[in-house]
Scaffold this active site. Structure first.
Site, PDB file in Angstrom:
ATOM      1  N   GLU A  32       0.865  -1.180   0.000  1.00 51.33           N
ATOM      2  CA  GLU A  32       0.000   0.000   0.000  1.00 51.33           C
ATOM      3  C   GLU A  32       0.902   1.230   0.000  1.00 51.33           C
ATOM      4  O   GLU A  32       1.522   1.546   1.016  1.00 51.33           O
ATOM      5  CB  GLU A  32      -0.897  -0.006   1.236  1.00 51.33           C
ATOM      6  CG  GLU A  32      -1.743   1.229   1.396  1.00 51.33           C
ATOM      7  CD  GLU A  32      -2.433   1.309   2.752  1.00 51.33           C
ATOM      8  OE1 GLU A  32      -2.637   2.440   3.227  1.00 51.33           O
ATOM      9  OE2 GLU A  32      -2.752   0.254   3.331  1.00 51.33           O
ATOM     10  N   THR A  61      -3.918   6.234   2.057  1.00 45.02           N
ATOM     11  CA  THR A  61      -4.125   7.623   2.462  1.00 45.02           C
ATOM     12  C   THR A  61      -4.774   8.406   1.322  1.00 45.02           C
ATOM     13  O   THR A  61      -4.403   9.528   1.012  1.00 45.02           O
ATOM     14  CB  THR A  61      -2.816   8.292   2.933  1.00 45.02           C
ATOM     15  OG1 THR A  61      -2.086   7.379   3.753  1.00 45.02           O
ATOM     16  CG2 THR A  61      -3.104   9.540   3.773  1.00 45.02           C
ATOM     17  N   LYS A 121     -10.918  -1.353   6.737  1.00 48.77           N
ATOM     18  CA  LYS A 121      -9.746  -1.131   7.575  1.00 48.77           C
ATOM     19  C   LYS A 121     -10.201  -0.637   8.942  1.00 48.77           C
ATOM     20  O   LYS A 121     -10.952   0.342   9.029  1.00 48.77           O
ATOM     21  CB  LYS A 121      -8.845  -0.089   6.899  1.00 48.77           C
ATOM     22  CG  LYS A 121      -7.657   0.328   7.717  1.00 48.77           C
ATOM     23  CD  LYS A 121      -6.713   1.175   6.888  1.00 48.77           C
ATOM     24  CE  LYS A 121      -6.885   2.632   7.173  1.00 48.77           C
ATOM     25  NZ  LYS A 121      -5.785   3.453   6.639  1.00 48.77           N
TER      26      LYS A 121
END
Length: 194
Positions: A32, A61, A121
Site C-alpha cells: 500500500e 491515504t 480497515k
C-alpha cells in the site's frame, strides 16, 4: 503472504521504494503506497511494472475521488482511506477497484458495506485490541476487517486468530536498510505461520 499488507511511507520517494522492495524481499506481497509519499503515483506505477504478478500494489491515504482516480490510472489495484468517503467508494465501484475505507464504529462499517466495500480497515487499530475484531463480527458476521495501526510481528497472529481478514503493517517496517526491512517483514510472516 496474502493476508499481510505493507503500508509504505517515506520522507522521500527513494526511501519509500526501499521499504517496498525490502517488504517484498521479506515475503509480503501486498504493498500500500500512501499518498503521503512524494510522487506516490509514479512510485505505484514503477512498483506495479517492477513486480507484475509477484506483488499487488495499491494506494493508501486516499482522501478524495481525484486522488483515487490518479492512483487507479497509475495502476493501483486497490484504494485505502483513513475514513469512509462516499465519492471514493462510487468511483472505485465504477472501475471495479476494491476500496478499503478506515472505519471504527458499526455504523461506519455498515455504510461502507452498503457502498460495496469488501474489506474494511479498522483504523486506528492501535486504540483497540484484537478482540475488537471478534466482538464486531458478532453483530456483523459478514464484515471482513483489516486492522491498521499498532500491528507488528508480536501481535499479528493474534489479530488473525481473532478473525481479521488481513493485517496492515507499517511503522515496524520503517528500517534503515532494505535488508533490515526484509528481516522485519520476514519476522512478521514467520510469526503468522507459527
Amino acid at each position: 503472504m496474502k493476508k499481510v499488507v505493507a503500508v509504505i511511507r517515506g520522507n522521500t520517494t527513494e526511501e519509500a521504494e526501499m521499504i517496498a522492495h525490502g517488504s517484498v524481499d521479506g515475503g509480503i506481497s501486498i504493498l500500500e503506497i500512501t499518498y503521503t509519499v512524494p510522487n506516490a503515483s509514479t512510485l505505484i506505477q514503477k512498483l506495479s511494472d517492477t513486480y507484475g504478478k509477484k506483488a499487488v500494489v495499491g494506494a493508501g491515504t486516499v482522501l478524495d475521488e481525484i486522488t483515487a482516480r490518479l492512483a487507479i490510472l497509475a495502476g493501483a489495484a486497490f484504494i485505502v482511506s483513513p475514513s469512509f468517503n462516499k465519492e471514493v467508494a462510487i468511483l472505485c465501484n465504477r472501475y471495479r477497484v476494491p476500496y478499503l475505507p478506515g472505519c471504527y464504529t458499526a455504523a461506519e462499517m455498515i455504510e461502507a458495506l452498503e457502498y460495496g466495500s469488501d474489506v474494511i480497515k479498522v483504523f486506528p487499530g492501535n486504540t483497540v485490541s484484537p478482540s475488537f475484531i471478534s466482538g464486531m463480527k458478532g453483530p456483523l458476521p459478514q464484515v471482513q476487517l483489516m486492522p491498521s495501526g499498532g500491528v507488528n510481528a508480536e501481535n499479528a497472529k493474534e489479530w488473525l486468530d481473532k478473525g481479521a481478514a488481513a493485517i496492515s503493517i507499517g511503522s515496524s517496517l520503517y528500517q534503515s536498510t532494505r535488508e533490515k526491512v526484509a528481516e522485519e517483514a520476514g519476522r512478521v510472516i514467520k510469526n503468522i505461520k507459527v
